[in-house]
Design an enzyme around this catalytic site. Structure first.
Site, mmCIF file in Angstrom:
data_model
loop_
_atom_site.group_PDB
_atom_site.id
_atom_site.type_symbol
_atom_site.label_atom_id
_atom_site.label_comp_id
_atom_site.label_asym_id
_atom_site.label_seq_id
_atom_site.Cartn_x
_atom_site.Cartn_y
_atom_site.Cartn_z
ATOM 1 N N ASP A 120 0.838 -1.198 0.000
ATOM 2 C CA ASP A 120 0.000 0.000 0.000
ATOM 3 C C ASP A 120 0.870 1.245 0.000
ATOM 4 O OD1 ASP A 120 0.751 -0.843 2.670
ATOM 5 O OD2 ASP A 120 -0.544 0.746 3.446
ATOM 6 N N GLU A 165 0.286 -1.079 5.911
ATOM 7 C CA GLU A 165 1.351 -0.536 6.758
ATOM 8 C C GLU A 165 1.243 0.965 6.934
ATOM 9 O OE1 GLU A 165 5.256 1.243 7.772
ATOM 10 O OE2 GLU A 165 4.054 1.504 5.950
#
Length: 376
Positions: free
Chosen positions: A84, A145
C-alpha cells in the site's frame, strides 16, 4: 556461481518495476491494493507456492509465497513488505513514472515498491542460477502498513514467529544505511462534539466543534519535546459554511525513542478528554507500534553480515535506529533478528517528488541475494 555474479540488469529491473508503480495502490482502496497484489503474485508465481490471504477490516488482502526448500517448514527467512502507498489514485497524473538519468520517479517507488521488487528480483535470479538458499524463504506482502498495520499485525507476527530472521526492504536511510531499531509510535482518534446553529442568524447559540479542535491541535503540537513528539495530520469537519459545526474529527501521531516516553505521551493525550465551553473533546487510542530496541545481538549479527556483503559489493553500509515506523517494529520487538531499510536509495517518500536512485536497484537486489545465501 556466487551471488556476486548474478546478472542483475538495471534497465530490465526498471522495466519490470514500472507496472508496479503504475498500479496505484492507496491503503484505503482495497480493490486497488488487490490489483497490486495480483501483479506481485504473477511475478512470484514461478518461484514457489502462492497464497492469497483475504483482507479484513475493509483493507485489501495479503500475499504469501513459500519457496521450495529441502527444509521446508523449519525456521528460515521472512521477507516482509507492504504494497500500500499514501498516494491516492490519480497521483500518476502529477507524479508519472519517468526516468531521468539515474533517478526514477513515481508514487510508492521508494516506499516501498522499489525495495519489494529488489527482493523479488533477487529470488528470481537465485532460482534461475539454481542456487539454493541455506534456509527456507517466505515472502509476505501486506496491504495496510501506511495506517499502522491494523488488519495484518497478527499475521506478520505469526509468520515472523515461524522464522529465524526477518528482512524488511523499506527504503534505505538518507546515507543509504540500514535500520536496526525503530521508535515507538502511537496514533490517536480525536473528536469534538459541539452545538449546531445558523452561523448568520444564530451564531451565539452555537458551540463550534471546529474552533475547539483548532485550539486543541495547537495545544497538542505544543506538547512536543525532545523525548516525545506530537503531530496532527488529518482533520474532517463541516458541510455548510453557514452552519456552526457540531462535529469535528482529527487524527494525531506521537513518536518516542523509548517505550516509557511513549507511554507517558499516551497518558498525556488521553488526559485531554473532557468538556470546555459546551464542547466535548474525546481522545481514543488507535494503533500502536512498539519500540524496537536497537543493538539486539541477533540483529547486530545480521547487520555485520550485511556490512561485509556490502563491502564485497563496493559500498559502505551503516546502521542506526530510526523514526518512521515499519512492520519491523513488530518483529524486532518480538526479539526476532530483523534488518530493516535494506531497500532502495531515494528521496521524497510520501511527496510528489518521490524517486529512487536507479543504480540502487541492482545494488540492493544483490545485497538481499547475498543475505539470503549467507544467513544460516
Amino acid at each position: 556461481m556466487s551471488f556476486l555474479d548474478l546478472p542483475f540488469d538495471t534497465d530490465a529491473m526498471v522495466a519490470g518495476l514500472r507496472p508496479w508503480i503504475e498500479c496505484e495502490s492507496p491503503t484505503f482502496d482495497a480493490a486497488a491494493v488487490n490489483r497490486m497484489m495480483d501483479l506481485a503474485a504473477y511475478d512470484l508465481a514461478g518461484l514457489g507456492t502462492v497464497e492469497r490471504i483475504p483482507g479484513r477490516m475493509g483493507f485489501g488482502g495479503s500475499l504469501r509465497v513459500r519457496l521450495p526448500h529441502p527444509d521446508a517448514g523449519k525456521p528460515g527467512i521472512l521477507i516482509a513488505g507492504h504494497m500500500d502507498t499514501v498516494h491516492p489514485v490519480g497521483t500518476l497524473e502529477k507524479l508519472p513514472f519517468r526516468r531521468e538519468g539515474n533517478l526514477c520517479y513515481g508514487p510508492g517507488i521508494q516506499d516501498m515498491k522499489g525495495g519489494n521488487f529488489c527482493a523479488v528480483e533477487a529470488l528470481r535470479q537465485l532460482a534461475r542460477a539454481g542456487m539454493q538458499t541455506p534456509l527456507p524463504v517466505t515472502v509476505l506482502f501486506t496491504p495496510d502498513e501506511e495506517v499502522g498495520t491494523p488488519s495484518t499485525r497478527e499475521l506478520i507476527e505469526a509468520e515472523a514467529a515461524r522464522n529465524s530472521y526477518v528482512l524488511v526492504p523499506e527504503p534505505a536511510r538518507d546515507d543509504g544505511g540500514a535500520v536496526i531499531g525503530r521508535y515507538a509510535i502511537a496514533r490517536f482518534n480525536m473528536e469534538t462534539v459541539g452545538r449546531p446553529s445558523h452561523a448568520g442568524a444564530r451564531l451565539s447559540e452555537g458551540r463550534s466543534a471546529i474552533a475547539t479542535m483548532a485550539r486543541k491541535i495547537l495545544d497538542i503540537e505544543a506538547m512536543t519535546g525532545p523525548d516525545c513528539t506530537f503531530s496532527v495530520g488529518v482533520i474532517h469537519a463541516g458541510q455548510w459554511v453557514n452552519c456552526v459545526s457540531s462535529s469535528c474529527r482529527a487524527e494525531a501521531l506521537s513518536m518516542a525513542k523509548r517505550q516509557e516516553d511513549l507511554d507517558q505521551g499516551v497518558a498525556r493525550m488521553l488526559a485531554l478528554s473532557g468538556e470546555e465551553n459546551g464542547v466535548e473533546f474525546r481522545v481514543t487510542r488507535g494503533v500502536t507500534r512498539p519500540v524496537w530496541e536497537p543493538d539486539q545481538p541477533g540483529t547486530m549479527a545480521m547487520f555485520e553480515l550485511a556490512r561485509d556483503i556490502a563491502q564485497e559489493l563496493g559500498f559502505n553500509l551503516t546502521a542506526a535506529s530510526a523514526g518512521g515506523g515499519s512492520d519491523g517494529n513488530f518483529t524486532g520487538a518480538m526479539g526476532i533478528p530483523t534488518l530493516d531499510s535494506i531497500g532502495v536509495r531515494g528521496k521524497g517518500l510520501h511527496t510528489l517528488n518521490e524517486h529512487i536512485e536507479v543504480d540502487s536497484l541492482p545494488e540492493r537486489a544483490r545485497l538481499i541475494a547475498g543475505l539470503l545465501m549467507r544467513l544460516t
